[in-house]
Design a protein around this motif. Structure first.
Motif, PDB file in Angstrom:
ATOM      1  N   ALA A 318      70.426  16.923  26.884  1.00  0.00           N
ATOM      2  CA  ALA A 318      70.441  15.541  26.404  1.00  0.00           C
ATOM      3  C   ALA A 318      71.062  14.601  27.434  1.00  0.00           C
ATOM      4  CB  ALA A 318      71.210  15.464  25.078  1.00  0.00           C
ATOM      5  N   LEU A 319      72.228  14.986  27.967  1.00  0.00           N
ATOM      6  CA  LEU A 319      72.956  14.088  28.863  1.00  0.00           C
ATOM      7  C   LEU A 319      72.321  13.983  30.246  1.00  0.00           C
ATOM      8  CD1 LEU A 319      76.571  15.141  27.830  1.00  0.00           C
ATOM      9  CD2 LEU A 319      75.418  12.994  27.280  1.00  0.00           C
ATOM     10  N   ARG A 320      71.668  15.060  30.681  1.00  0.00           N
ATOM     11  CA  ARG A 320      71.076  15.043  32.023  1.00  0.00           C
ATOM     12  C   ARG A 320      69.651  14.516  32.044  1.00  0.00           C
ATOM     13  NH1 ARG A 320      73.271  18.400  35.982  1.00  0.00           N
ATOM     14  NH2 ARG A 320      71.576  17.599  37.278  1.00  0.00           N
ATOM     15  N   HIS A 321      68.916  14.690  30.945  1.00  0.00           N
ATOM     16  CA  HIS A 321      67.476  14.400  30.982  1.00  0.00           C
ATOM     17  C   HIS A 321      67.022  13.301  30.019  1.00  0.00           C
ATOM     18  CE1 HIS A 321      67.019  17.933  33.488  1.00  0.00           C
ATOM     19  NE2 HIS A 321      67.579  18.691  32.564  1.00  0.00           N
ATOM     20  N   ALA A 322      67.798  13.005  28.975  1.00  0.00           N
ATOM     21  CA  ALA A 322      67.271  12.140  27.912  1.00  0.00           C
ATOM     22  C   ALA A 322      67.823  10.723  27.926  1.00  0.00           C
ATOM     23  CB  ALA A 322      67.546  12.779  26.547  1.00  0.00           C
ATOM     24  N   ALA A 323      68.806  10.419  28.763  1.00  0.00           N
ATOM     25  CA  ALA A 323      69.410   9.077  28.835  1.00  0.00           C
ATOM     26  C   ALA A 323      69.755   8.530  27.455  1.00  0.00           C
ATOM     27  CB  ALA A 323      68.471   8.119  29.565  1.00  0.00           C
ATOM     28  N   PRO A 324      70.523   9.268  26.648  1.00  0.00           N
ATOM     29  CA  PRO A 324      70.829   8.789  25.294  1.00  0.00           C
ATOM     30  C   PRO A 324      71.978   7.781  25.307  1.00  0.00           C
ATOM     31  CG  PRO A 324      71.924  10.866  25.664  1.00  0.00           C
ATOM     32  CD  PRO A 324      71.155  10.565  26.929  1.00  0.00           C
ATOM     33  N   VAL A 339      75.362  26.200  10.331  1.00  0.00           N
ATOM     34  CA  VAL A 339      74.315  25.415  10.985  1.00  0.00           C
ATOM     35  C   VAL A 339      74.934  24.531  12.073  1.00  0.00           C
ATOM     36  CG1 VAL A 339      72.466  23.723  10.681  1.00  0.00           C
ATOM     37  CG2 VAL A 339      72.957  25.383   8.868  1.00  0.00           C
ATOM     38  N   LEU A 340      74.410  24.667  13.262  1.00  0.00           N
ATOM     39  CA  LEU A 340      74.770  23.798  14.380  1.00  0.00           C
ATOM     40  C   LEU A 340      73.653  22.785  14.584  1.00  0.00           C
ATOM     41  CD1 LEU A 340      76.314  23.115  17.151  1.00  0.00           C
ATOM     42  CD2 LEU A 340      74.681  24.718  18.171  1.00  0.00           C
ATOM     43  N   ARG A 341      74.018  21.503  14.731  1.00  0.00           N
ATOM     44  CA  ARG A 341      73.027  20.464  15.031  1.00  0.00           C
ATOM     45  C   ARG A 341      73.510  19.647  16.226  1.00  0.00           C
ATOM     46  NH1 ARG A 341      69.240  18.451  11.391  1.00  0.00           N
ATOM     47  NH2 ARG A 341      69.814  16.297  11.854  1.00  0.00           N
ATOM     48  N   VAL A 342      72.606  19.441  17.177  1.00  0.00           N
ATOM     49  CA  VAL A 342      72.861  18.544  18.310  1.00  0.00           C
ATOM     50  C   VAL A 342      71.745  17.506  18.279  1.00  0.00           C
ATOM     51  CG1 VAL A 342      73.159  18.325  20.804  1.00  0.00           C
ATOM     52  CG2 VAL A 342      73.903  20.419  19.631  1.00  0.00           C
ATOM     53  N   VAL A 343      72.125  16.265  18.003  1.00  0.00           N
ATOM     54  CA  VAL A 343      71.147  15.189  17.798  1.00  0.00           C
ATOM     55  C   VAL A 343      71.399  14.096  18.831  1.00  0.00           C
ATOM     56  CG1 VAL A 343      70.214  13.528  16.155  1.00  0.00           C
ATOM     57  CG2 VAL A 343      71.176  15.692  15.328  1.00  0.00           C
ATOM     58  N   ASP A 344      70.337  13.714  19.568  1.00  0.00           N
ATOM     59  CA  ASP A 344      70.486  12.601  20.510  1.00  0.00           C
ATOM     60  C   ASP A 344      69.413  11.550  20.242  1.00  0.00           C
ATOM     61  OD1 ASP A 344      68.172  12.620  22.618  1.00  0.00           O
ATOM     62  OD2 ASP A 344      68.757  14.721  22.513  1.00  0.00           O
ATOM     63  N   ASP A 345      69.692  10.304  20.664  1.00  0.00           N
ATOM     64  CA  ASP A 345      68.729   9.212  20.477  1.00  0.00           C
ATOM     65  C   ASP A 345      68.061   8.850  21.810  1.00  0.00           C
ATOM     66  OD1 ASP A 345      70.779   8.046  21.863  1.00  0.00           O
ATOM     67  OD2 ASP A 345      71.110   6.390  20.460  1.00  0.00           O
ATOM     68  N   GLY A 346      67.885   9.853  22.658  1.00  0.00           N
ATOM     69  CA  GLY A 346      67.343   9.630  23.997  1.00  0.00           C
ATOM     70  C   GLY A 346      65.836   9.540  24.035  1.00  0.00           C
ATOM     71  N   THR A 347      65.293   9.820  25.215  1.00  0.00           N
ATOM     72  CA  THR A 347      63.866   9.612  25.464  1.00  0.00           C
ATOM     73  C   THR A 347      62.970  10.579  24.706  1.00  0.00           C
ATOM     74  OG1 THR A 347      64.051  11.022  27.424  1.00  0.00           O
ATOM     75  CG2 THR A 347      64.264   8.650  27.747  1.00  0.00           C
ATOM     76  N   PRO A 383      58.306  11.814  22.160  1.00  0.00           N
ATOM     77  CA  PRO A 383      58.660  10.780  23.125  1.00  0.00           C
ATOM     78  C   PRO A 383      59.179   9.510  22.458  1.00  0.00           C
ATOM     79  CG  PRO A 383      56.612  11.833  23.755  1.00  0.00           C
ATOM     80  CD  PRO A 383      56.958  12.366  22.405  1.00  0.00           C
ATOM     81  N   GLY A 384      60.329   9.042  22.935  1.00  0.00           N
ATOM     82  CA  GLY A 384      60.913   7.814  22.427  1.00  0.00           C
ATOM     83  C   GLY A 384      61.661   7.947  21.131  1.00  0.00           C
TER      84      GLY A 384
END
Length: 396
Positions: A318-324, A339-347, A383-384
């Motif tokens: 997320a931090l290296r590729h998605a620009a969140p 349950v583990l969840r990692v949610v990003d609002d990136g690309t 995407p998006g």
């Protein structure tokens, strides 16, 4: 020369190695790929420790219970030591009859055919692959030849030796394994340096912020001491300020020390480690990185380790590729599962397109980790629209 099937197998092995970023994951992928590529019953990969032993020794073809029964990691002796000293491949038809053979521990399985290949970075030995017992090729039809050979192989039944072609295939795999392993080491070192730089920055902040408060604290205490006889009321007010400044300094110090202290999974638990690591990432990146734990309970050491590594891989992606602008990590309870969840609002991305392009972003590694501990992994993205990585494992 490798056949079309062999080349396809090599291609799959190389994709798997290069889709993985953690050094131990790369090592495990290499040993599994070697065993599958050469159709061996057993495979192992040893990383020398420079002191006559192995820093790491990974196996494929044995259960965890079988491996534990064998005992401590092997030392470099016999054929293993000879191969590593000369940094050259070794291929023998029956390892038990080789003059360098020195025996096995009691619980070690019997082996005959042996093929060893060093993994080299120039002249430096990064590790060594050991394969044992070539299995019969898988024939299209279950027929046996009248001359006593195995079905469709041209090899005598019971022959477990490796061929010259096997050696060339393993040599090719070892060359690419050296590249994948070197890249993983470099990436891991880069992460360590990033964390070290962030810790140094926090330490500077600690010095600046706390030192300034302590200086104010000292001046205020000195002023209070001078006012005790002349103006007790003002002295009392100054002492109240001393109390406030001391509390602020203590809070600042406590907060920074928590971030500087590396949390240990075995000692502190998964939630504490994720909390500490997300705090550091939140300071190091422009995105807001947050963690919340909703009492998931302890799913067991192996599952905690798998959850931690998946969380790290998802955060890295997320931090290296998605620009969140935001990444949220959570641990929750769902019935008898954690349950583990990692949610990003990136690309975001198109998972199907990523698979077709061969760029897996560690997705294979994450799924393998989940499956290895009896869990499941779901990745939702477009995407998006950001990405959701969810891993679910049984508790207890």
């Amino acid at each position: 020369m490798a056949t079309g099937t062999g080349l396809a197998a090599i291609s799959d092995a190389l994709l798997a190695m290069n889709s993985t970023r953690q050094v131990r994951d790369v090592l495990q992928t290499i040993v599994g790929s070697a065993r599958e590529l050469l159709n061996a019953r057993y495979a192992a990969l040893g990383v020398p420790d420079g002191a006559g032993g192995f820093a790491q020794f990974l196996v494929s073809g044995m259960t965890e219970r079988q491996w534990r029964a064998i005992g401590p990691l092997p030392r470099q002796h016999g054929l293993l030591a000879a191969m590593l000293r000369r940094a050259e491949p070794e291929r023998v038809a029956d390892i038990r009859r080789d003059p360098r053979f020195e025996g096995w521990p009691e619980a070690h399985p019997e082996m005959r055919g042996f093929l060893g290949m060093p993994i080299l970075d120039g002249e430096r030995v990064l590790g060594a692959l050991f394969l044992a017992d070539k299995l019969p090729e898988r024939p299209a039809a279950r027929t046996r030849l009248r001359d006593g050979t195995g079905p469709g192989t041209g090899r005598p039944r019971g022959d477990t030796s490796f061929t010259e072609e096997d050696e060339e295939l393993l040599r090719l795999l070892a060359r690419h394994a050296a590249i994948a392993l070197t890249n993983a080491h470099l990436l891991e070192r880069s992460r360590e340096l990033s964390i070290a730089e962030e810790r140094a920055r926090i330490a500077r902040e600690l010095h600046d912020a706390v030192a300034q408060k302590l200086f104010s604290l000292r001046l205020t205490a000195r002023a209070a001491a001078g006012l005790l006889t002349r103006d007790p009321a003002r002295a009392a007010a100054e002492l109240t300020e001393v109390t406030r400044l001391a509390a602020e300094a203590a809070d600042e110090l406590r907060a920074v020390v928590v971030e500087l202290r590396p949390a240990a999974l075995e000692e502190d638990g998964l939630a504490a480690v994720l909390d500490a690591e997300t705090r550091v990432l939140n300071r190091a990146h422009p995105a807001r990185v947050a963690f919340v734990c909703r009492e998931p309970g302890a799913p067991g050491p192996d599952r905690e380790e798998a959850l931690l590594q998946v969380a790290r891989e998802a955060l890295h992606n997320a931090l290296r590729h998605a620009a969140p602008s935001r990444v949220d990590v959570s641990l929750d309870r769902r019935g008898a599962h954690t349950v583990l969840r990692v949610v990003d609002d990136g690309t975001g991305f198109d998972p199907g397109a990523v698979r077709r392009a061969g760029r897996r972003l560690g997705l294979v590694s994450m799924r393998d980790r989940a499956q290895a501990v009896g869990g499941s992994l779901t990745i939702t993205s477009e995407p998006g629209r950001g990405t959701v990585v969810e891993m679910e494992v049984p508790r207890g």
